[in-house]
Scaffold this active site. Structure first.
Site, mmCIF file in Angstrom:
data_model
loop_
_atom_site.group_PDB
_atom_site.id
_atom_site.type_symbol
_atom_site.label_atom_id
_atom_site.label_comp_id
_atom_site.label_asym_id
_atom_site.label_seq_id
_atom_site.Cartn_x
_atom_site.Cartn_y
_atom_site.Cartn_z
ATOM 1 N N ASP A 96 40.191 41.560 47.012
ATOM 2 C CA ASP A 96 41.245 41.611 48.019
ATOM 3 C C ASP A 96 42.251 40.514 47.705
ATOM 4 O OD1 ASP A 96 42.422 42.492 50.613
ATOM 5 O OD2 ASP A 96 41.899 40.449 51.222
ATOM 6 N N GLU A 147 43.421 47.233 45.773
ATOM 7 C CA GLU A 147 44.233 48.078 46.638
ATOM 8 C C GLU A 147 45.463 48.566 45.876
ATOM 9 O OE1 GLU A 147 43.782 46.558 51.155
ATOM 10 O OE2 GLU A 147 44.692 45.110 49.793
ATOM 11 N N ASP A 162 38.792 38.644 54.766
ATOM 12 C CA ASP A 162 39.141 38.999 53.390
ATOM 13 C C ASP A 162 37.915 39.449 52.599
ATOM 14 O OD1 ASP A 162 41.784 38.385 53.870
ATOM 15 O OD2 ASP A 162 41.576 36.304 53.223
#
Length: 427
Positions: free
Chosen positions: A187, A282, A379
């Site tokens: 992340d 992501e 996170d």
């Protein structure tokens, strides 16, 4: 043979070579802009697509008529037109993120490209080497690493620290076989530069500028603004030596900041690619994330300055550059990179799969699931969820003992989930 790797070295031209290269850099920028304008004009007026093969004929005529273009080596001018071809090809490619080719401003970095056939490199000793460039002869550079392949192109450029020579080389290295190492999810954030799902603590990027350097940069920016205002009022907008010296000092600090940021990014991505068989990230659209809150003096926007600070923090962590580096380093080290849909990763419980914004109140650092009571760093919870999505998408063949929970997606996100690649069955 195409270039499959890059090498960059610090160059040390003589005083005469420095002046010649600086002039060539501005000529190269002007040639790019003129060639782009010519292509745009022909397309708008005649719907005719002009390419570098035909444009090189016009370049030959221009070199004979205009001394400032004729001073630039012909190989460099032809290479600029080929780069413009590639810029158009990237723009027309739907799978490429490049936009329409843009004009280069005067403040753009000074660069002069050459094809590989136009340069020659010879090694002087263990630490120094020379490259022969057309019209200026041999240019010394610091041999900080071996070339490791055949030279396909070269680019001489200047930044705040001085001149550099970059080579595109063909190494012939093939992608490594799958390394079989455990996978992870990462992340990328603002508060924490990166949180890996297999680790218990986040990774923070060191400050790119020290406190005193930030103060100095701010003072230099203020001095620059005053000197520009003075130049417009008294010198007709012409830059004086003091203003140019201020701009050079600002460039040196900003280049140092960029180098420190790049150093952390390379170390982070290399470590991830070497030590993991699957890397889930992501699939963020950085351009949309950093869209500024707009406003005018008559109708000011809301939280414009706050959004500008957030945009700066996002760009300082370079999520797009990290993804670009992971794409080629994963192939080099036998890893697999999977970009997953980013929606609701920060609101999804990695343990039970419940999606609830209340699980992370106020976007704080604590994630507390409203359904199962699972608590974790926000996170780290997101990185675990990213890893689970990556395994369902493309990494189901990697051995792991981590359980993959079902993700419950609200109605607003189901359409995007259907558009994503169909996941493999998780048993």
């Amino acid at each position: 043979m195409k270039a499959d790797a890059g090498r960059r070295y610090r160059a040390y031209p003589t005083v005469v070579q420095d002046q010649v290269l600086a002039g060539w850099g501005h000529t190269a920028r002007a040639l790019w802009n003129v060639a782009l304008e010519q292509r745009m004009y022909l397309w708008e007026q005649r719907r005719y697509t002009l390419r570098s093969v035909e444009q090189c004929k016009y370049l030959t005529t221009a070199r004979a008529d205009l001394d400032w273009i004729g001073d630039l080596p012909a190989q460099a001018g032809q290479q600029i037109l080929r780069q413009l071809d590639r810029a158009y090809d990237n723009f027309w490619n739907p799978g490429h993120a490049a936009g329409f080719p843009a004009r280069k401003k005067r403040g753009h970095r000074v660069t002069v490209p050459f094809p590989g056939q136009a340069v020659e490199v010879r090694k002087l000793n263990r630490k120094w080497a020379e490259v022969r460039l057309p019209k200026i002869g041999w240019l010394r550079f610091r041999l900080s690493r071996a070339l490791g392949g055949a030279i396909r192109n070269a680019t001489i450029s200047r930044d705040g620290n001085g001149w550099h020579i970059s080579f595109g080389v063909h190494t012939g290295r093939r992608p490594d076989a799958p390394n079989g190492k455990p996978g992870c999810g990462v992340d990328f954030g603002v508060a924490a530069s990166a949180f890996v799902s297999t680790e218990t603590t986040p990774r923070f990027m060191p400050p790119t500028l020290l406190v005193n350097e930030k103060k100095r940069l701010k003072a230099l920016e203020q001095r620059k603004a005053r000197q520009i205002a003075y130049a417009k009022k008294h010198n007709g907008g012409r830059y004086g030596n003091r203003l140019r010296a201020t701009i050079a000092q600002i460039a040196k600090l900003t280049t140092q900041r960029a180098n420190r940021r790049r150093d952390f990014t390379h170390k982070l991505t290399t470590d991830l690619a070497k030590n993991h068989g699957l890397i889930g990230i992501e699939g963020l659209r950085v351009k949309n994330l950093t869209a500024s809150a707009k406003g005018t003096a008559e109708a000011p926007g809301r939280n414009v300055r706050a959004k500008a600070g957030l945009n700066q923090s996002i760009l300082d962590n370079t999520p797009g550059e990290r993804r670009r580096q992971l794409e080629y380093k994963a192939r080099m080290y036998g890893s697999q990179l999977v970009a997953v849909p980013p929606f609701h990763t920060s609101q999804t419980c990695a343990k039970c799969g419940e999606v609830d914004p209340e699980s992370r109140k106020g976007c704080g650092r604590l994630f507390a699931c409203t359904r199962c009571g699972h608590e974790d760093d926000a996170d780290h919870n997101a990185s675990v969820e990213i890893e689970a999505r990556a395994r369902r998408t493309g990494g189901s063949d990697i051995n792991s003992t981590r359980s993959i929970s079902r993700v419950r997606v609200p109605a607003t996100g189901r359409r995007r989930m259907r558009e994503a690649p169909r996941p493999a069955h998780a048993g």
